[in-house]
Scaffold this active site. Structure first.
Site, mmCIF file in Angstrom:
data_model
loop_
_atom_site.group_PDB
_atom_site.id
_atom_site.type_symbol
_atom_site.label_atom_id
_atom_site.label_comp_id
_atom_site.label_asym_id
_atom_site.label_seq_id
_atom_site.Cartn_x
_atom_site.Cartn_y
_atom_site.Cartn_z
ATOM 1 N N LYS A 194 8.341 1.249 1.223
ATOM 2 C CA LYS A 194 7.227 1.213 2.229
ATOM 3 C C LYS A 194 7.415 -0.359 2.621
ATOM 4 O O LYS A 194 7.650 -1.278 2.018
ATOM 5 C CB LYS A 194 6.061 1.393 1.714
ATOM 6 C CG LYS A 194 4.921 1.433 2.697
ATOM 7 C CD LYS A 194 3.644 2.089 2.334
ATOM 8 C CE LYS A 194 2.722 2.232 3.400
ATOM 9 N NZ LYS A 194 1.348 2.775 2.848
ATOM 10 N N GLU A 237 10.052 6.138 -3.096
ATOM 11 C CA GLU A 237 9.758 6.260 -1.806
ATOM 12 C C GLU A 237 9.395 4.635 -1.420
ATOM 13 O O GLU A 237 8.377 3.982 -2.162
ATOM 14 C CB GLU A 237 8.587 7.052 -1.546
ATOM 15 C CG GLU A 237 7.941 6.947 -0.370
ATOM 16 C CD GLU A 237 6.614 7.780 -0.099
ATOM 17 O OE1 GLU A 237 6.098 8.342 -1.000
ATOM 18 O OE2 GLU A 237 6.051 8.114 1.179
ATOM 19 N N HIS A 289 9.360 12.153 4.009
ATOM 20 C CA HIS A 289 7.801 12.579 4.267
ATOM 21 C C HIS A 289 7.930 12.278 5.743
ATOM 22 O O HIS A 289 7.891 11.388 6.309
ATOM 23 C CB HIS A 289 6.854 11.655 3.749
ATOM 24 C CG HIS A 289 6.635 11.894 2.042
ATOM 25 N ND1 HIS A 289 5.916 11.020 1.267
ATOM 26 C CD2 HIS A 289 6.965 12.887 1.263
ATOM 27 C CE1 HIS A 289 5.572 11.503 0.248
ATOM 28 N NE2 HIS A 289 6.230 12.709 0.059
ATOM 29 N N ASP A 292 9.979 7.971 4.283
ATOM 30 C CA ASP A 292 8.770 8.359 4.994
ATOM 31 C C ASP A 292 8.698 7.767 6.372
ATOM 32 O O ASP A 292 8.906 6.454 6.628
ATOM 33 C CB ASP A 292 7.407 7.792 4.108
ATOM 34 C CG ASP A 292 6.229 8.193 4.682
ATOM 35 O OD1 ASP A 292 5.447 8.861 3.863
ATOM 36 O OD2 ASP A 292 5.976 8.148 5.951
ATOM 37 N N ASP A 294 3.699 14.491 5.187
ATOM 38 C CA ASP A 294 2.373 13.497 4.465
ATOM 39 C C ASP A 294 1.584 12.644 5.366
ATOM 40 O O ASP A 294 2.185 11.822 6.236
ATOM 41 C CB ASP A 294 3.329 12.367 3.747
ATOM 42 C CG ASP A 294 2.553 11.456 2.877
ATOM 43 O OD1 ASP A 294 2.955 10.370 2.856
ATOM 44 O OD2 ASP A 294 1.328 11.567 2.859
ATOM 45 N N ASP A 349 -0.600 7.579 9.071
ATOM 46 C CA ASP A 349 -0.908 8.922 8.510
ATOM 47 C C ASP A 349 -1.668 9.660 9.685
ATOM 48 O O ASP A 349 -2.584 10.565 9.174
ATOM 49 C CB ASP A 349 -1.519 8.663 7.303
ATOM 50 C CG ASP A 349 -0.429 8.454 6.173
ATOM 51 O OD1 ASP A 349 -0.880 7.314 5.631
ATOM 52 O OD2 ASP A 349 0.527 9.017 5.848
ATOM 53 N N HIS A 361 6.868 4.464 7.294
ATOM 54 C CA HIS A 361 7.152 3.454 6.518
ATOM 55 C C HIS A 361 8.019 2.313 6.885
ATOM 56 O O HIS A 361 8.232 1.419 6.099
ATOM 57 C CB HIS A 361 7.428 3.890 4.962
ATOM 58 C CG HIS A 361 6.392 4.403 4.103
ATOM 59 N ND1 HIS A 361 6.473 4.838 3.072
ATOM 60 C CD2 HIS A 361 5.186 4.796 4.751
ATOM 61 C CE1 HIS A 361 5.248 5.318 2.544
ATOM 62 N NE2 HIS A 361 4.434 5.446 3.477
ATOM 63 N N ASP A 416 1.237 2.443 9.491
ATOM 64 C CA ASP A 416 1.321 3.835 8.625
ATOM 65 C C ASP A 416 0.025 4.325 8.549
ATOM 66 O O ASP A 416 -0.669 4.245 7.552
ATOM 67 C CB ASP A 416 1.813 3.282 7.266
ATOM 68 C CG ASP A 416 1.919 4.730 6.437
ATOM 69 O OD1 ASP A 416 1.641 4.443 5.235
ATOM 70 O OD2 ASP A 416 2.150 5.729 6.806
ATOM 71 N N TRP A 445 5.987 6.770 -5.625
ATOM 72 C CA TRP A 445 5.289 5.485 -4.746
ATOM 73 C C TRP A 445 4.560 4.695 -5.448
ATOM 74 O O TRP A 445 3.612 5.085 -5.963
ATOM 75 C CB TRP A 445 4.982 6.103 -3.438
ATOM 76 C CG TRP A 445 4.476 5.135 -2.526
ATOM 77 C CD1 TRP A 445 5.100 4.322 -1.711
ATOM 78 C CD2 TRP A 445 3.050 4.651 -2.351
ATOM 79 N NE1 TRP A 445 4.109 3.422 -1.190
ATOM 80 C CE2 TRP A 445 2.777 3.600 -1.549
ATOM 81 C CE3 TRP A 445 2.034 5.311 -2.833
ATOM 82 C CZ2 TRP A 445 1.670 3.119 -1.082
ATOM 83 C CZ3 TRP A 445 0.563 4.852 -2.517
ATOM 84 C CH2 TRP A 445 0.486 3.682 -1.499
HETATM 85 C C1 LIG Z 1 -0.433 10.135 -1.166
HETATM 86 C C2 LIG Z 1 1.102 9.796 -0.971
HETATM 87 O O1 LIG Z 1 1.787 9.645 -2.292
HETATM 88 C C3 LIG Z 1 1.235 8.643 -0.188
HETATM 89 O O2 LIG Z 1 1.009 9.020 1.009
HETATM 90 C C4 LIG Z 1 2.872 8.125 -0.154
HETATM 91 O O3 LIG Z 1 3.879 8.996 -0.042
HETATM 92 C C5 LIG Z 1 2.744 7.170 1.118
HETATM 93 O O4 LIG Z 1 3.466 7.474 2.108
HETATM 94 C C6 LIG Z 1 2.162 5.952 0.979
HETATM 95 O O5 LIG Z 1 1.679 5.447 2.198
HETATM 96 MN MN LIG Z 2 4.784 9.172 1.858
#
Ligand SMILES: C[C@H](O)[C@H](O)[C@@H](O)C(=O)CO
Ligand SMILES: [Mn+2]
Length: 422
Positions: free
Chosen positions: A225, A223, A283, A256, A322, A293, A259, A291, A182
């Site tokens: 985004k 990955e 993810h 993800d 993730d 998290d 994303h 995003d 990523w």
């Molecule tokens: C830390 C990870 O590589 C990161 O979260 C990535 O996977 C991602 O989702 C970035 O938004």
């Molecule tokens: Mn991710």
């Protein structure tokens, strides 16, 4: 008491033609690749730089792990509270150096991860890997799409080093290793040229993949985004770019759940992607507005993702978590998130999928809706408790006390002690 409860639950599910014991056996066979970076807010050990790349770990809950020893201790505590057998997902920034030793990211070698391999071997864990193309002085503007050839070649060498390290993971642990790439490359505002960075990214990936490595041991994923903080208007590695690049080059496309656009879900993408590729990587996260998290919960989208995983064949999908939440106890964040994914998978395994697909095919949508709503009242909690008991971990009402005791005995004392080195 538990046996009685399971018997009663099994009778309820049998009414829908669901075999509870088969569901429990299947769930025990589904590994989750658990992300190490929830334990320390994605900071890592190589001290290359503060978290960057448009991602953030918000909050400042006490007790963050500050070293390999502390992170390993937290991971061990977490693993004792999660049923089943799983994998550990590492970032390259978690290299473990001897005192006084250092290595640039393009010079990383297996010796810098041998402590992690030994840890994984002792616990029967697989290891997955991620090149770290953020939190570094050479990641300030762009990485694999950089117009500065010196920077671009540095990150190409870093990704190749990570593939070599992952190959050694696979050799030593006897299980293939996923290397997920990523990159945070993108622009805050409207680009003048969307094409050239993507041409450079494609050339970089082509160069990385030209190296000789065993594709049965190392599975490379890419990955995508939609945006990040500070790169709101354009990300070089978009979904369309990576979906096509992965298909053309035999890689895994990694979705993800944080994303995509706020109303866009990955659950709907899984069956479509698997029409054209053998394997997919995920993810599982929880976006809130963006995003963000957030810790994964047992919510509608997580249940839908799990439904698609089970319907498509869990063996075709590499499931990883993730997210990075620094506002609550970090071990609790791991436990809640991974157990939420497992509960969602159990829910999918306890769903009479064939019966429901038949109702859809016959356009008996009234009965389908009624059955879907009826199943929401099914006794999955009793089945989950038995799964935890059989896997030797505390049930829903018992695991938090273990974390709270660990917080008192270990985490809160970290703030009083100086930071460990290794
Ligand atoms: C830390 C990870 O590589 C990161 O979260 C990535 O996977 C991602 O989702 C970035 O938004
Ligand atoms: Mn991710």
């Amino acid at each position: 008491m538990t046996t009685e409860k399971l018997r009663w639950a099994a009778e309820q599910y049998a009414q829908w033609g669901v075999d509870v014991e088969a569901a429990l056996a299947a769930l025990a066979q589904i590994p989750i690749s658990i992300h190490c970076w929830q334990g320390d807010d994605v900071i890592g050990f190589d001290g290359a730089g503060d978290l960057s790349g448009g991602i953030q770990a918000t909050g400042n809950y006490p007790g963050r792990a500050r070293s390999f020893t502390e992170l390993k201790q937290d991971i061990e505590t977490m693993l004792c509270l999660i049923p089943g057998h799983h994998r550990l997902n590492l970032h390259a920034s978690y290299a473990v150096f001897e005192p006084g030793q250092k290595a640039e990211r393009d010079q990383l070698e297996i010796q810098h991860f041998q402590p992690w391999i030994d840890f994984a071997k002792e616990r029967g864990l697989g290891l997955d890997f991620n090149p770290t193309l953020f939190g570094h002085p050479l990641a300030q503007t762009a990485t694999l799409s950089s117009a500065d050839e010196t920077i671009r070649q540095f990150w190409i060498r870093h990704c190749q080093a990570c593939i070599r390290i992952a190959e050694s993971f696979a050799d030593q642990l006897g299980t293939s290793s996923l290397v997920n790439i990523w990159i945070p490359d993108g622009l805050k505002d409207i680009p003048a040229d969307r094409t050239s960075p993507r041409q450079r990214l494609k050339a970089s990936l082509d160069q990385i993949l030209a190296m000789d490595y065993d594709r049965s041991k190392v599975k490379v994923a890419v990955e995508s985004k939609v945006f990040g903080i500070g790169i709101e208007s354009y990300t070089v590695g978009s979904h369309e770019f990576y979906m096509n690049y992965a298909a053309q080059n035999g890689l895994l496309c990694l979705l993800d759940s944080g994303h995509y656009h706020p109303t866009e879900t990955i659950s709907d993408k899984i069956s479509a992607m698997l029409m054209f590729t053998d394997e997919l990587a995920l993810h599982i996260s929880r976006p809130v507005r963006w995003d963000s998290d957030h810790v994964v919960l047992y919510d509608d989208e997580t249940r839908q993702i799990a439904q698609e995983i089970i319907c498509s064949g869990a063996e075709r999908i590499r499931i990883a978590t993730d997210y990075f939440d620094a506002s609550i106890n970090r071990i609790a964040a791991w436990v809640i998130g991974v157990r939420s994914v497992q509960k969602a998978l159990l829910n999918a395994l306890l769903t009479p999928q064939e019966k429901m697909a038949k109702l859809q095919k016959q356009q008996r949508f009234t009965e389908l809706m009624a059955l879907q709503e009826q199943l929401k009242m099914a006794p999955i909690g009793e089945v989950w408790e038995v799964f935890c008991l059989r896997q030797g971990v505390p049930g829903e009402n018992a695991w938090l006390k273990v974390v709270q005791d660990y917080e008192k005995e270990v985490l809160l004392k970290r703030n009083e002690e100086k930071e460990e080195i290794a």
